[in-house]
Design a protein around this motif. Structure first.
Motif, short mmCIF file in Angstrom:
data_model
loop_
_atom_site.label_atom_id
_atom_site.label_comp_id
_atom_site.label_asym_id
_atom_site.label_seq_id
_atom_site.Cartn_x
_atom_site.Cartn_y
_atom_site.Cartn_z
N LEU A 225 24.98 -58.64 -4.98
CA LEU A 225 23.64 -59.13 -4.66
C LEU A 225 23.35 -60.33 -5.57
CD1 LEU A 225 20.75 -58.87 -3.42
CD2 LEU A 225 20.24 -57.24 -5.26
N LYS A 226 22.98 -61.44 -4.97
CA LYS A 226 22.74 -62.66 -5.76
C LYS A 226 21.28 -62.76 -6.21
CE LYS A 226 22.95 -67.69 -5.75
NZ LYS A 226 23.24 -68.92 -4.98
N SER A 227 20.34 -62.60 -5.28
CA SER A 227 18.94 -62.81 -5.62
C SER A 227 18.05 -62.20 -4.55
CB SER A 227 18.63 -64.30 -5.76
OG SER A 227 18.91 -64.97 -4.55
N PHE A 228 16.77 -62.05 -4.90
CA PHE A 228 15.78 -61.57 -3.93
C PHE A 228 14.39 -61.94 -4.44
CE2 PHE A 228 16.48 -58.12 -6.91
CZ PHE A 228 15.20 -57.65 -7.20
N VAL A 229 13.42 -61.85 -3.54
CA VAL A 229 12.02 -62.16 -3.87
C VAL A 229 11.14 -60.99 -3.46
CG1 VAL A 229 10.06 -63.68 -3.40
CG2 VAL A 229 12.37 -64.64 -3.63
N ILE A 230 10.22 -60.61 -4.34
CA ILE A 230 9.21 -59.60 -4.04
C ILE A 230 7.83 -60.24 -4.20
CG2 ILE A 230 8.13 -57.43 -4.76
CD1 ILE A 230 10.83 -56.44 -5.64
N THR A 231 6.99 -60.08 -3.19
CA THR A 231 5.62 -60.58 -3.25
C THR A 231 4.66 -59.40 -3.34
OG1 THR A 231 6.20 -62.51 -1.92
CG2 THR A 231 3.87 -61.98 -2.11
N ILE A 232 3.78 -59.43 -4.33
CA ILE A 232 2.78 -58.38 -4.52
C ILE A 232 1.41 -59.04 -4.56
CG2 ILE A 232 1.96 -56.49 -5.97
CD1 ILE A 232 4.78 -56.34 -7.17
N GLN A 233 0.49 -58.59 -3.69
CA GLN A 233 -0.84 -59.17 -3.69
C GLN A 233 -1.88 -58.08 -3.48
OE1 GLN A 233 -1.55 -61.93 -0.47
NE2 GLN A 233 -0.55 -60.62 1.05
N THR A 234 -3.03 -58.23 -4.09
CA THR A 234 -4.10 -57.24 -3.96
C THR A 234 -5.31 -57.77 -3.19
OG1 THR A 234 -4.93 -57.88 -6.14
CG2 THR A 234 -3.46 -55.98 -6.03
N LEU A 235 -5.28 -59.06 -2.81
CA LEU A 235 -6.33 -59.62 -1.96
C LEU A 235 -5.70 -60.29 -0.74
CD1 LEU A 235 -8.86 -61.24 -4.48
CD2 LEU A 235 -9.27 -59.28 -2.98
N PRO A 236 -5.13 -59.50 0.18
CA PRO A 236 -4.53 -60.10 1.38
C PRO A 236 -5.56 -60.91 2.16
CG PRO A 236 -3.96 -57.77 1.18
CD PRO A 236 -5.02 -58.04 0.16
N ASN A 259 7.48 -58.89 -15.69
CA ASN A 259 8.21 -59.18 -16.93
C ASN A 259 9.70 -59.39 -16.70
OD1 ASN A 259 5.79 -58.88 -18.28
ND2 ASN A 259 6.20 -56.77 -18.91
N ILE A 260 10.28 -58.65 -15.74
CA ILE A 260 11.72 -58.75 -15.46
C ILE A 260 12.05 -60.00 -14.66
CG2 ILE A 260 13.67 -57.62 -14.31
CD1 ILE A 260 12.24 -54.95 -14.81
N ALA A 261 11.12 -60.45 -13.82
CA ALA A 261 11.39 -61.55 -12.90
C ALA A 261 11.79 -62.83 -13.63
CB ALA A 261 10.17 -61.80 -12.02
N ASP A 262 12.68 -63.60 -13.01
CA ASP A 262 13.07 -64.90 -13.55
C ASP A 262 11.99 -65.95 -13.33
OD1 ASP A 262 16.05 -64.59 -14.35
OD2 ASP A 262 15.92 -63.63 -12.39
N GLU A 263 11.18 -65.75 -12.31
CA GLU A 263 10.10 -66.71 -12.01
C GLU A 263 8.94 -65.96 -11.40
OE1 GLU A 263 9.39 -70.94 -9.58
OE2 GLU A 263 11.33 -69.89 -9.51
N ASN A 264 7.73 -66.29 -11.81
CA ASN A 264 6.52 -65.66 -11.31
C ASN A 264 5.56 -66.75 -10.85
OD1 ASN A 264 4.23 -64.13 -10.77
ND2 ASN A 264 3.68 -63.92 -12.94
N ILE A 265 5.38 -66.87 -9.54
CA ILE A 265 4.46 -67.86 -8.98
C ILE A 265 3.15 -67.15 -8.67
CG2 ILE A 265 4.06 -69.50 -7.11
CD1 ILE A 265 7.10 -69.71 -6.80
N VAL A 266 2.08 -67.59 -9.30
CA VAL A 266 0.79 -66.91 -9.20
C VAL A 266 -0.14 -67.63 -8.24
CG1 VAL A 266 -1.23 -66.09 -10.48
CG2 VAL A 266 1.04 -66.07 -11.57
#
Length: 526
Positions: A225-236, A259-266
């Motif tokens: 597995l090379k990479s993946f993205v998870i999106t978490i939002q509380t105001l859809p 904290n684990i993620a390599d990049e966090n786009i807010v």
């Protein structure tokens, strides 16, 4: 665990199962979880039995679960039944007998008996001072290969109630600082295309904990597995009346993923974190430092995903709850679009095991490859004792090579586990690797189900014999070609038969026609 017997006395929504009495035997001390295989024509009740089992254990969980109890008006049995199963608690083997004698029965209509099983002797124990929830399967996992709208419904009902509890718990803590309620892990898990992404991510991160995972990678020709993205939002975007509130546990897990993620786009507007992960040895160490096991990580992802139900408006959720309570079971929760989900996966990239180490998107895998990862990844991850797997046609998209090795792969993964597995199938490959006592042939006659073990041994049997026993197909040739062969069997001109033989492949029936040519020619020479 091992289910020994299932009796269905009366059932309203699936009358085909009324009077069903199935005995599965006792094999809990085997070296692996021998699967019970259901085979037979469509509509003969195979999948309905899996649904009945899931409804039984959902009912038991609702009755005895300490956390998030259901209101009494919803504590109704789905049908009248009796189930017997063996389960290990504190390293002691117990026999559980649970019976409900009426449709829509409540706690007063059930009998829960537990026996210690020692050297085939049974000693009944006093259940008044013990927690009965410990004697229900630790995990009940359902899987269906297609759009089976029935097997998923007990799981959907469970998820809706769980998501509502999570919302209310988070809101109460936020409003009143009430910490009396606790978060709890799901007992029922349903696997579909969406959950497969979480299974794939978890399996790759914890691959070193599962030596058998290499077998899956070798089969699929995948290296990593090379990479993946998870999106978490509380105001859809379409969420009304405020956003989704996380419980302390979910908030802690979200922070760990950040904290684990390599990049966090807010995205402050939607309180959204787009987390990008690149898989390295350091990434795996970070995940293992924050999540004690593969199952804990998957449960984190799974719980977050269940909150997608909260995006659906409350009026619709309440309507569905009432319809399910009234036994209108075909109602499902509306599908939430990706942009509105509380948690969503994307951009999952894999590296192939070829010379160039080519990169491929998960979505580019075939249906069979997705299914292989989903089924066997789930079995790998759910490695604790007392798990029950209900797999509805788990090999549908497999090629013949994979079907041929299905049972052997399953047995390698479940070696030395005390688990139980039920499989529905139409595949002779599955049955040919299963012992006769583990195979149940379903037939439908006069609107009744007839279930029998095969008339002869199935383990190592030819497909011809299996198709004859399970589907009454004799010989195992498709209809058009068989009709033409039958016509030639009545042809008296050997030259006509000889000319037509070139249109057919080899089979026992063609060999018979060749013998007929010889016989006809010998008659002509006399």
């Amino acid at each position: 665990m091992k289910i020994n017997r299932l009796c269905i006395y009366d059932i309203e929504n699936r009358p085909l199962l009324k009077g069903l009495n199935l005995y599965f035997g006792t094999r809990l001390n085997d070296n692996n979880a021998s699967a019970n295989c259901f085979i037979g024509v469509n509509g003969a009740g195979k999948s309905q039995v899996l649904e009945a089992l899931s409804e039984i254990f959902l009912f038991m969980d609702n009755l005895y679960r300490v956390e998030n109890p259901l209101p009494e008006k919803y504590l109704l049995s789905p049908f009248a039944f009796k189930i017997e199963y063996e389960i290990v608690f504190e390293e002691v083997l117990h026999l559980v007998v649970f019976e409900c004698d009426k449709v829509g029965g409540k706690l007063k209509d059930v009998d829960f008996s537990i026996f210690i099983k020692n050297d085939e002797e049974l000693q009944q124990i006093d259940i008044s001072q013990i927690s009965l929830i410990n004697f229900i399967p630790a995990k009940i996992t359902g899987y269906t290969s297609g759009a089976n709208e029935t097997l998923s419904l007990p799981f959907d009902s469970y998820y809706d109630h769980y998501a509502e509890y999570t919302w209310n718990r988070a809101k109460n803590i936020n409003d009143t600082a009430d910490h009396s309620k606790i978060d709890y892990d799901p007992r029922l898990y349903f696997m579909n295309y969406n959950t497969n992404l979480g299974i794939t991510i978890t399996s790759f991160i914890y691959r070193d904990d599962f030596p058998e995972f290499q077998l899956i990678l070798d089969t699929l020709n995948i290296n990593e597995l090379k990479s993946f993205v998870i999106t978490i939002q509380t105001l859809p975007p379409t969420r009304r009346n405020g956003g989704v509130i996380f419980t302390p546990e979910l908030e802690e897990w979200r922070q760990k993923l950040i904290n684990i993620a390599d990049e966090n786009i807010v995205d402050e507007k939607h309180q959204k974190n787009t987390l990008k992960f690149n898989i390295t040895d350091e990434t795996r160490i970070a995940f293992k430092d924050n999540f004690s096991s593969a199952l804990e990580l998957y449960t984190c992802l799974y719980k977050l995903e269940l909150l997608n139900n909260l995006v659906v408006d409350k009026a619709t959720r309440e309507k569905l709850k009432k319809e399910r309570a009234d036994r209108k079971l075909l109602t499902k929760m509306p599908i939430v679009s990706d942009i509105n989900k509380v948690m969503n996966y994307s951009e999952l990239k894999l590296i192939l095991n070829n010379k160039n180490r080519s990169e491929i998107d998960y979505l580019s895998l075939s249906d069979g490859e997705h299914q292989f990862l989903n089924v066997f990844g789930t079995l790998l991850m759910m490695n604790q004792d007392n798990c029950l797997f209900l797999l509805d046609e788990p090999e549908t998209h497999f090629n013949p090579v994979w079907r041929r090795t299905f049972i052997s792969t399953l047995e390698r993964i479940t070696h030395n586990r005390k688990q139980d597995i039920f499989i529905t199938t139409h595949s002779p490959f599955i049955i040919s690797d299963s012992k006769r006592e583990n195979v149940f042939i379903f037939k439908k006659e006069n609107e009744e189900i007839i279930v029998d073990n095969p008339s002869s041994e199935t383990y190592g049997a030819t497909f011809d014999n299996i198709l004859k026993m399970a589907f009454e197909i004799v010989p195992p040739i498709s209809e058009n070609s068989l009709e033409e062969i039958k016509k030639l069997q009545h042809e008296n001109d050997p030259n006509v038969i000889q000319e037509e033989l070139e249109n057919f492949g080899d089979s026992l029936e063609i060999a018979t026609l060749r013998n007929r040519i010889i016989l006809l020619k010998s008659k002509d020479q006399k």
